[in-house]
Enzyme design. Structure first.
Site, PDB file in Angstrom:
ATOM      1  N   LEU A 136       0.833  -1.202   0.000  1.00  0.00           N
ATOM      2  CA  LEU A 136       0.000   0.000   0.000  1.00  0.00           C
ATOM      3  C   LEU A 136       0.869   1.254   0.000  1.00  0.00           C
ATOM      4  O   LEU A 136       0.686   2.151  -0.827  1.00  0.00           O
ATOM      5  CB  LEU A 136      -0.923   0.007   1.233  1.00  0.00           C
ATOM      6  CG  LEU A 136      -1.764   1.281   1.453  1.00  0.00           C
ATOM      7  CD1 LEU A 136      -2.773   1.462   0.320  1.00  0.00           C
ATOM      8  CD2 LEU A 136      -2.488   1.229   2.803  1.00  0.00           C
ATOM      9  N   THR A 137       1.837   1.317   0.904  1.00  0.00           N
ATOM     10  CA  THR A 137       2.619   2.529   1.134  1.00  0.00           C
ATOM     11  C   THR A 137       3.603   2.822  -0.005  1.00  0.00           C
ATOM     12  O   THR A 137       4.183   1.914  -0.592  1.00  0.00           O
ATOM     13  CB  THR A 137       3.405   2.394   2.448  1.00  0.00           C
ATOM     14  OG1 THR A 137       2.489   2.114   3.504  1.00  0.00           O
ATOM     15  CG2 THR A 137       4.159   3.667   2.780  1.00  0.00           C
ATOM     16  N   GLU A 138       3.773   4.117  -0.278  1.00  0.00           N
ATOM     17  CA  GLU A 138       4.767   4.575  -1.239  1.00  0.00           C
ATOM     18  C   GLU A 138       5.645   5.631  -0.581  1.00  0.00           C
ATOM     19  O   GLU A 138       5.346   6.107   0.522  1.00  0.00           O
ATOM     20  CB  GLU A 138       4.086   5.141  -2.488  1.00  0.00           C
ATOM     21  CG  GLU A 138       3.269   4.100  -3.234  1.00  0.00           C
ATOM     22  CD  GLU A 138       2.534   4.652  -4.452  1.00  0.00           C
ATOM     23  OE1 GLU A 138       1.693   3.930  -5.003  1.00  0.00           O
ATOM     24  OE2 GLU A 138       2.810   5.817  -4.841  1.00  0.00           O
ATOM     25  N   ASN A 140       6.114   8.756  -1.024  1.00  0.00           N
ATOM     26  CA  ASN A 140       5.496  10.046  -0.698  1.00  0.00           C
ATOM     27  C   ASN A 140       4.042   9.938  -0.280  1.00  0.00           C
ATOM     28  O   ASN A 140       3.355  10.944  -0.143  1.00  0.00           O
ATOM     29  CB  ASN A 140       5.616  10.987  -1.899  1.00  0.00           C
ATOM     30  CG  ASN A 140       7.048  11.347  -2.207  1.00  0.00           C
ATOM     31  OD1 ASN A 140       7.809  11.711  -1.308  1.00  0.00           O
ATOM     32  ND2 ASN A 140       7.449  11.211  -3.466  1.00  0.00           N
ATOM     33  N   ILE A 168       7.780  -2.183   2.518  1.00  0.00           N
ATOM     34  CA  ILE A 168       6.963  -3.382   2.403  1.00  0.00           C
ATOM     35  C   ILE A 168       7.629  -4.565   3.106  1.00  0.00           C
ATOM     36  O   ILE A 168       8.753  -4.954   2.771  1.00  0.00           O
ATOM     37  CB  ILE A 168       6.700  -3.734   0.920  1.00  0.00           C
ATOM     38  CG1 ILE A 168       6.163  -2.506   0.167  1.00  0.00           C
ATOM     39  CG2 ILE A 168       5.754  -4.922   0.822  1.00  0.00           C
ATOM     40  CD1 ILE A 168       4.913  -1.884   0.760  1.00  0.00           C
ATOM     41  N   GLY A 351      23.178   0.680  33.112  1.00  0.00           N
ATOM     42  CA  GLY A 351      24.189   0.536  32.065  1.00  0.00           C
ATOM     43  C   GLY A 351      24.057  -0.768  31.295  1.00  0.00           C
ATOM     44  O   GLY A 351      24.278  -0.821  30.074  1.00  0.00           O
ATOM     45  N   GLU A 374       1.484   0.534  10.083  1.00  0.00           N
ATOM     46  CA  GLU A 374       0.034   0.339   9.935  1.00  0.00           C
ATOM     47  C   GLU A 374      -0.758   1.501  10.532  1.00  0.00           C
ATOM     48  O   GLU A 374      -1.807   1.316  11.144  1.00  0.00           O
ATOM     49  CB  GLU A 374      -0.402  -1.003  10.530  1.00  0.00           C
ATOM     50  CG  GLU A 374       0.190  -2.186   9.759  1.00  0.00           C
ATOM     51  CD  GLU A 374      -0.518  -3.489   9.994  1.00  0.00           C
ATOM     52  OE1 GLU A 374      -1.747  -3.478  10.150  1.00  0.00           O
ATOM     53  OE2 GLU A 374       0.168  -4.516   9.998  1.00  0.00           O
TER      54      GLU A 374
END
Length: 390
Positions: A136-138, A140, A168, A351, A374
């Protein structure tokens, strides 16, 4: 509390079912044998351990929600949440990849595929013969998905895809991907279509693999389409329904990220409790100091609140109810709790918590992705507000 399970008269059973307990025990045993020995090695090298997912497939954990008739386990969301949480308690990377495979690629085909598509792909995915990806994601268009630039143009019986998808999961290794591409006008919610694209399709390849802060053994990469021809039989549902489908898929996907967040928080909390009882300072365990005790109390309280929100969303999903608001609330709260609990865990370890010799350093790095993937925490707030104001 409008829309809650109590108001709707649908109480929840808070005890683990026999199936949930079986899954939890199985995963703990599996983790000790197959994940813990090489977990940090995979993290350092960013290796995606395909063989582990093949083994998870043999256990039925790569098709938790898939009906048995398609080769899956046939369980519901309660068992699914348990599986992701227990895996996340061991290794966030393994849990993330398992969740993405189940909820996104497999889940999209399960929810919107026709019978022929289900019979063809679900048995391979449910057994991990094939690893799934979801595009789905690109670069921009993260939250702003309707401005996607990956396009599909009809050419006879085929669609020709051109463009790139970013961030992806299994972008290189995945054998099959469900890909969202624009088939209509920009900003048209009915101008996006979902396609099933096999790795062997000409013009389809993986691209850059991301070098990540955490979740490093879960592969994140580009999908690249260059005149990739996909037959019209590979369209999921109706042309133009892709965006609407994706939003419904994400409703379930957000429950999985909430469960992943629970696992990370639980792992960090358990490690902190053990360390606080063993670490001696000023002649006594640091657990005796109020400053540490209060931290542990806050961590436990917020974890349990997140768990209840997540199980509520899972219970509603099992009942076939709309879960847009509830899954967004669970994902938003649980992911922020994962970050807070893992941060406090590092502080309790002092630490040592800043070294890779102890587990909380990895929980700390892995947790942050849960507030981003998501749908960011900010997007969850928008979704929640929109649902409240309807």
């Amino acid at each position: 509390m409008s829309g809650t399970l109590l108001e709707n008269g649908m109480g929840m059973n808070f005890q683990l079912s026999e199936n949930q307990q079986m899954i939890a025990d199985m995963i703990r045993k599996f983790g000790k044998e197959h994940i813990l020995p090489k977990m940090m090695e995979w993290d350092e090298s960013q290796e995606f351990p395909v063989e582990v997912f093949k083994k998870l497939g043999e256990l039925g954990l790569m098709g938790v929600l898939v009906p048995t008739e398609y080769g899956g386990s046939g369980f519901g969301y309660s068992e699914y949440v348990t599986a992701i949480t227990e895996l996340g308690c061991i290794c966030g990377s393994i849990a993330l990849s398992m969740a993405a495979h189940n909820s996104l690629c497999t889940g999209h085909i399960l929810q919107f595929g026709n019978e022929e598509q289900k019979k063809k792909y679900l048995p391979k995915l449910a057994t991990a013969e094939w690893i799934g990806a979801w595009g789905l994601t690109e670069a921009n268009t993260g939250s702003d998905a309707m401005r996607m630039q990956c396009v599909a143009v009809k050419d006879g019986e085929h669609w020709v895809l051109n463009g790139t998808k970013n961030w992806i999961t299994h972008g290189i290794t995945g054998n099959v991907a469900v890909v969202l591409a624009r088939t209509g006008d920009l900003l048209d919610s009915h101008g996006i279509t979902a396609f099933i694209v096999e790795r062997t399709a000409e013009g389809f390849r993986g691209g850059k693999k991301e070098n990540k802060l955490g979740m490093r053994a879960s592969e994140t990469a580009e999908l690249i389409f260059e005149n990739c021809r996909v037959h019209e039989s590979q369209v999921l549902g109706k042309v133009g329904d892709g965006f609407v489908q994706a939003m419904k898929v994400l409703d379930g996907g957000r429950i999985s990220i909430a469960a992943l967040s629970l696992g990370i928080a639980k792992g960090a909390l358990n490690a902190s409790l053990k360390y606080a009882k063993e670490r001696q300072q000023f002649g006594q365990p640091i657990a005796n100091f109020q400053g540490i005790g209060f931290k542990l109390a806050d961590m436990a309280t917020e974890f349990e609140a997140a768990e209840l929100l997540t199980m509520q969303a899972a219970d509603m999903k099992n009942k076939g109810l709309k879960v847009t608001k509830e899954s967004a609330i669970a994902k938003y709260y649980a992911s922020e709790v994962a970050v807070k609990v893992s941060t406090e865990a590092v502080q309790i370890f002092g630490g040592y918590g800043y070294t890779k010799d102890f587990p909380v350093e990895k929980f700390y790095r892995d947790s942050k992705l849960c507030t981003i993937g998501e749908g960011t925490s900010e997007i969850q707030k928008l979704v929640i507000a929109r649902e409240l104001l309807k």
